[in-house]
Design an enzyme around this catalytic site. Sequence first.
Site, mmCIF file in Angstrom:
data_model
loop_
_atom_site.group_PDB
_atom_site.id
_atom_site.type_symbol
_atom_site.label_atom_id
_atom_site.label_comp_id
_atom_site.label_asym_id
_atom_site.label_seq_id
_atom_site.Cartn_x
_atom_site.Cartn_y
_atom_site.Cartn_z
ATOM 1 N N GLU A 1 12.912 2.422 13.312
ATOM 2 C CA GLU A 1 11.934 3.460 12.972
ATOM 3 C C GLU A 1 10.795 3.314 13.962
ATOM 4 O O GLU A 1 10.868 2.501 14.879
ATOM 5 C CB GLU A 1 11.435 3.273 11.529
ATOM 6 C CG GLU A 1 10.778 1.917 11.313
ATOM 7 C CD GLU A 1 10.215 1.706 9.904
ATOM 8 O OE1 GLU A 1 9.993 2.691 9.186
ATOM 9 O OE2 GLU A 1 9.980 0.539 9.560
ATOM 10 N N LYS B 1 6.492 -1.880 1.771
ATOM 11 C CA LYS B 1 5.328 -1.305 2.444
ATOM 12 C C LYS B 1 4.168 -2.299 2.378
ATOM 13 O O LYS B 1 3.188 -2.123 1.646
ATOM 14 C CB LYS B 1 4.960 0.061 1.840
ATOM 15 C CG LYS B 1 4.177 0.939 2.820
ATOM 16 C CD LYS B 1 4.232 2.391 2.425
ATOM 17 C CE LYS B 1 3.285 3.283 3.213
ATOM 18 N NZ LYS B 1 3.432 3.252 4.662
ATOM 19 N N TYR C 1 0.822 -1.213 0.000
ATOM 20 C CA TYR C 1 0.000 0.000 0.000
ATOM 21 C C TYR C 1 0.849 1.252 0.000
ATOM 22 O O TYR C 1 2.063 1.185 0.203
ATOM 23 C CB TYR C 1 -0.952 0.007 1.204
ATOM 24 C CG TYR C 1 -0.279 0.352 2.521
ATOM 25 C CD1 TYR C 1 0.536 -0.555 3.179
ATOM 26 C CD2 TYR C 1 -0.457 1.610 3.112
ATOM 27 C CE1 TYR C 1 1.154 -0.232 4.388
ATOM 28 C CE2 TYR C 1 0.151 1.935 4.312
ATOM 29 C CZ TYR C 1 0.957 1.012 4.944
ATOM 30 O OH TYR C 1 1.576 1.336 6.129
ATOM 31 N N LEU D 1 11.351 1.527 6.517
ATOM 32 C CA LEU D 1 10.713 1.977 5.293
ATOM 33 C C LEU D 1 11.400 3.260 4.833
ATOM 34 O O LEU D 1 11.652 4.151 5.652
ATOM 35 C CB LEU D 1 9.231 2.260 5.577
ATOM 36 C CG LEU D 1 8.424 2.616 4.342
ATOM 37 C CD1 LEU D 1 8.206 1.378 3.481
ATOM 38 C CD2 LEU D 1 7.090 3.213 4.746
HETATM 39 N N1 PDD Z 1 2.967 5.202 7.477
HETATM 40 N N2 PDD Z 1 7.706 3.743 8.650
HETATM 41 C C1 PDD Z 1 6.521 3.113 8.783
HETATM 42 C C2 PDD Z 1 6.481 1.782 9.438
HETATM 43 C C3 PDD Z 1 5.344 3.727 8.301
HETATM 44 O O1 PDD Z 1 4.171 3.087 8.407
HETATM 45 C C4 PDD Z 1 5.429 5.011 7.688
HETATM 46 C C5 PDD Z 1 4.213 5.712 7.136
HETATM 47 C C6 PDD Z 1 6.682 5.625 7.591
HETATM 48 C C7 PDD Z 1 6.862 6.976 6.942
HETATM 49 O O2 PDD Z 1 6.744 6.890 5.548
HETATM 50 P P1 PDD Z 1 6.239 8.134 4.677
HETATM 51 O O3 PDD Z 1 7.074 9.290 5.026
HETATM 52 O O4 PDD Z 1 6.460 7.681 3.262
HETATM 53 O O5 PDD Z 1 4.784 8.339 4.999
HETATM 54 C C8 PDD Z 1 7.807 4.952 8.073
HETATM 55 C C9 PDD Z 1 1.787 5.638 6.773
HETATM 56 C C10 PDD Z 1 1.544 7.110 6.807
HETATM 57 C C11 PDD Z 1 0.608 4.801 7.237
HETATM 58 O O6 PDD Z 1 0.778 3.602 7.335
HETATM 59 O O7 PDD Z 1 -0.484 5.355 7.446
#
Ligand code: PDD
Length: 292
Positions: free
Chosen positions: A181, A148, A33, A206
């Site tokens: 993270e 992801k 996703y 990620l």
């Molecule tokens: N989550 N690490 C994890 C485990 C995450 O789920 C996310 C983002 C990030 C940050 O990635 P980005 O900057 O591309 O949003 C890092 C999204 C927002 C979610 O699952 O809703």
Amino acid sequence: MMRIAYVNGRYVPHADAAVSVEDRGYQFADGVYEVATFYNGILVDGGLHIDRLLRSLSELGIPQPLSSRAALQHVISETIRRNGRANGYIYVQVTRGVASRDHVYKRGMRPSLVVTVSREKKVQAKEIQNGTEVITRPDIRWLRRDIKSIALLPNVLLKNEATVLGKREIWLTDENGYICEGAVSNAYIITKKGVLVTREEGVHLLSGIVRHRVLALAREAGIKVEERAFTAKEAESAAEAFLSSSTGHIVPVVRVNDKQLGDGKVGATFKQLFALYVDSIEVDTGYRIWTV
Ligand code: PDD
């Protein structure tokens, strides 16, 4: 205006949007996703989100759901347009497709593609002004955190634990005690010497799209950046800390595992980065996510 979802070639009322009970996403979490924000109808770093989606698919051997990248971009833009909403965020999910339940998947399956649109998550003034707290826990997720994946059960449990304890986020440590993270965001500290530290890219985390933007802004502003592993102990004694994600943007952290960072107030480096970040989103979309 009615909320509209895109499901496998059709734009349908959100309330009627559905996939088969034998979708492999539903039965095996066999899918990936993206979440991306849009302002004035413009996706923030849309190209990078599509790149990451295609990479996640390729790592799992799931074919692209549409004939081209342009077709995917079109479906996303069209879903945003049909929802008649200027600001918000999109959720894009691609699964391996529908088949009778079997761990072994067949070649040539047609992937399922769903796109939904949600209301903007506003920047929380209290969090930006006062900062937030995080705790650390061992990472109980799988070893390919760079993909992801929609298999988010560990993230769900961890984020809920944080919420129950009144913390903004939970930072996850690997088998050597280094922070990877957060459960739903990337993690950063700023050392007493003013160096911005975040874990290097790889299977531990990620590759966050906001992370790219923040590191580029920091480097442009002359802030020293080190992409390397750091422990929970180092985080507890950092000068400042923050986290990043697409829907949350960047959020200051003033306590790690109940240890106060610096004087417990939001630090100068975060404030500088936040101002640069807000400006950069405005340059790209014409929208200010934060006004003071
Ligand atoms: N989550 N690490 C994890 C485990 C995450 O789920 C996310 C983002 C990030 C940050 O990635 P980005 O900057 O591309 O949003 C890092 C999204 C927002 C979610 O699952 O809703």
